[in-house]
Enzyme design. Structure first.
Site, PDB file in Angstrom:
ATOM      1  N   LYS A 138      -5.312 103.045  63.433  1.00 43.63           N
ATOM      2  CA  LYS A 138      -4.766 103.394  64.755  1.00 43.63           C
ATOM      3  C   LYS A 138      -4.565 104.898  64.917  1.00 43.63           C
ATOM      4  CE  LYS A 138      -3.334  98.957  65.725  1.00 43.63           C
ATOM      5  NZ  LYS A 138      -3.306  98.165  66.932  1.00 43.63           N
ATOM      6  N   ASN A 171       3.167  85.511  73.614  1.00 39.70           N
ATOM      7  CA  ASN A 171       3.475  85.389  72.180  1.00 39.70           C
ATOM      8  C   ASN A 171       4.988  85.333  72.006  1.00 39.70           C
ATOM      9  OD1 ASN A 171       4.553  88.183  71.709  1.00 39.70           O
ATOM     10  ND2 ASN A 171       2.507  88.684  72.452  1.00 39.70           N
ATOM     11  N   LYS A 189      -4.941  77.539  90.837  1.00 38.36           N
ATOM     12  CA  LYS A 189      -4.612  76.803  89.612  1.00 38.36           C
ATOM     13  C   LYS A 189      -5.833  75.997  89.146  1.00 38.36           C
ATOM     14  CE  LYS A 189      -1.497  73.404  87.709  1.00 38.36           C
ATOM     15  NZ  LYS A 189      -0.586  72.319  87.997  1.00 38.36           N
ATOM     16  N   ILE A 217      -2.856 100.284  72.972  1.00 40.06           N
ATOM     17  CA  ILE A 217      -1.958 101.334  73.480  1.00 40.06           C
ATOM     18  C   ILE A 217      -1.589 102.305  72.361  1.00 40.06           C
ATOM     19  CG2 ILE A 217       0.295 101.737  74.589  1.00 40.06           C
ATOM     20  CD1 ILE A 217      -0.084  98.791  75.696  1.00 40.06           C
TER      21      ILE A 217
HETATM   22  O1  C5P Z   1      -3.369  95.514  65.859  1.00 36.43           O
HETATM   23  P1  C5P Z   1      -1.973  95.030  65.903  1.00 36.43           P
HETATM   24  O2  C5P Z   1      -1.629  94.281  67.153  1.00 36.43           O
HETATM   25  O3  C5P Z   1      -1.513  94.294  64.695  1.00 36.43           O
HETATM   26  O4  C5P Z   1      -1.108  96.398  65.891  1.00 36.43           O
HETATM   27  C1  C5P Z   1       0.254  96.411  66.017  1.00 36.43           C
HETATM   28  C2  C5P Z   1       0.711  97.720  66.560  1.00 36.43           C
HETATM   29  O5  C5P Z   1      -0.156  98.177  67.577  1.00 36.43           O
HETATM   30  C3  C5P Z   1       2.058  97.615  67.214  1.00 36.43           C
HETATM   31  O6  C5P Z   1       2.684  98.871  67.098  1.00 36.43           O
HETATM   32  C4  C5P Z   1       1.695  97.314  68.658  1.00 36.43           C
HETATM   33  O7  C5P Z   1       2.746  97.706  69.557  1.00 36.43           O
HETATM   34  C5  C5P Z   1       0.469  98.148  68.839  1.00 36.43           C
HETATM   35  N1  C5P Z   1      -0.525  97.600  69.779  1.00 36.43           N
HETATM   36  C6  C5P Z   1      -0.723  98.239  70.974  1.00 36.43           C
HETATM   37  N2  C5P Z   1      -1.688  97.785  71.854  1.00 36.43           N
HETATM   38  C7  C5P Z   1      -2.433  96.714  71.542  1.00 36.43           C
HETATM   39  C8  C5P Z   1      -2.229  96.070  70.324  1.00 36.43           C
HETATM   40  C9  C5P Z   1      -1.259  96.536  69.475  1.00 36.43           C
HETATM   41  O8  C5P Z   1      -0.030  99.224  71.257  1.00 36.43           O
HETATM   42  N3  C5P Z   1      -3.352  96.298  72.390  1.00 36.43           N
END
Ligand code: C5P
Length: 402
Positions: free
Chosen positions: A343, A209, A287, A307
């Site tokens: 979260k 990304n 590949k 995370i």
């Molecule tokens: O769900 P989303 O990706 O929008 O959430 C954003 C927040 O969650 C950010 O703080 C990002 O660092 C964290 N995040 C994470 N692990 C993931 C997805 C998002 O820690 N797999």
């Protein structure tokens, strides 16, 4: 990190003086300016030429030298520094410091200074254990002089015991700690995630990304700048490693989660990484070829661990403060507020990452801090300023002023 700090290094006459060019080099690598004063004894073990070359400054030696006194009076020499370090500090110079004897430039500067003094003693074990030296050490410590070492080990004289000068690396680390002592986050530990993740499709392709890691790296630098022992778990990117931060480099979300777990326990975790929500279920071993295919290949994705949610989950190792980011393109505040609840984190920083904002690769960020007290709208700021403001808020929350 010793950026801009000025250290006056007094080198007295012990064999360990041969290590001082390395010490000067390390202190300068950490950003300090080092000016050296060499006693007559010190000059028997290390040359002014060597110290002058590594410090890129004049090395001062004689109090009665007209050149030294004209260039820089001993009072000014002793006051211009932020810290005076005596390394190696012999039993003799410690005794002179205790008595207030000023019979050369080094001891005169030590008597005249109004700055903190640290000493790194180096002497034979019997000299260290001698009642006179022990008395001097206690007196100096009671006057607020800080001691680095000595260490136990082999001595140049063939004996073994306490009295070896600490290694330059340890002295440099002690000086960093000294300058951190008054910072608001000293004694705390922080964890920051930053950058994108790369989720492999095959050995040459991956899902990624647009995250640059600028904001997360700046937050790690700001927390370390306030004295927190900071681990930055960084996805692939081109941001330089922030100074004074332990950087763990990872590729994938799974690796990022593992690196975060390894960094626990921490007082605060800031999840600024743009973690890929999905990874490819089975990564191709070779590949994936276009030729000889009838159908366009389809990727089967599986969800990555979250995370932020995992760090926010209640438990013994939950940080006292967990902060997430909500990068949104629509309904910013509503989505961010819902994300905070989902979260389980304490604070969430909402930012609009619509293409017209230029947030992803740009230097500025317009954010809203959402806490249990509501929404705070911050003005558009440089990402480094957002980081400093956030670190300041973290410091107020973790160690509120009495
Ligand atoms: O769900 P989303 O990706 O929008 O959430 C954003 C927040 O969650 C950010 O703080 C990002 O660092 C964290 N995040 C994470 N692990 C993931 C997805 C998002 O820690 N797999």
């Amino acid at each position: 990190m010793l950026d801009g700090k000025k250290i006056l290094l007094v080198v007295s006459g012990g064999i360990a003086a041969y290590k001082t060019p390395d010490l000067v080099r390390r202190l300068r690598q950490l950003g300090a300016g080092v000016r050296c004063v060499l006693t007559r004894g010190g000059a028997q073990f290390v040359t002014p030429l060597a110290l002058g070359a590594v410090s890129e400054d004049t090395v001062y030696q004689e109090i009665f030298s007209l050149t030294d006194e004209n260039e820089m009076g001993h009072i000014r020499l002793s006051r211009e520094a932020d810290l005076v370090l005596v390394a190696p500090a012999t039993a003799n110079i410690l005794a002179k410091m205790t008595q207030g004897i000023a019979d050369d430039l080094a001891t005169t500067a030590l008597l005249a200074t109004d700055k903190p003094i640290l000493v790194a003693p180096a002497m034979n074990v019997r000299m260290w254990e001698n009642a006179a030296t022990q008395h001097n050490i206690k007196t100096l410590a009671a006057r607020g002089i800080g001691f680095i070492g000595p260490e136990e080990g082999d001595m140049a004289c063939g004996e073994w015991g306490l009295g070896r000068m600490s290694e330059p690396e340890a002295i440099a680390a002690a000086i960093e700690n000294f300058f951190r002592r008054d910072l608001p986050l000293t004694g705390t530990r922080s964890l920051v995630t930053s950058g994108p993740t790369h989720e492999a499709i095959d050995p040459v392709r991956y899902i990624a990304n647009r995250s640059s890691g600028k904001q997360g790296h700046a937050i790690a630098a700001a927390l370390a700048g306030l004295g927190s022992q900071t681990t930055l778990v960084a996805g692939p990117g081109h941001q330089p490693d922030p100074k004074g931060v332990d950087v763990v480099k990872v590729e994938t979300a799974v690796q990022m989660l593992e690196a975060c777990r390894q960094a626990l326990p921490v007082d605060v975790a800031v999840c600024a990484a743009a973690v890929s929500d999905w990874r490819v279920d089975t990564v191709a071993g070779g590949k994936i070829k276009k030729s000889g295919r009838k159908k366009t290949p389809a990727l089967k994705l599986v969800e990555n661990p979250d995370i932020l949610a995992s760090l926010s989950a209640p438990g013994n190792s939950r940080p006292r403060l967990v902060i997430g980011f909500a990068a949104e393109t629509d309904d910013l505040l509503a989505n961010a507020t819902a994300k905070r609840a989902k979260k389980g984190c304490d604070w969430i920083i909402a930012n609009d990452v619509s293409p017209q904002t230029g947030t992803f690769s740009g230097d500025n960020n317009t954010v809203h801090l959402i806490t249990d007290k509501g929404v705070e709208d911050w003005p558009t700021l440089a990402k480094t300023d957002v980081a400093e403001r956030l670190a300041g808020r973290i410091a107020e929350t973790l160690s509120p002023a009495p």
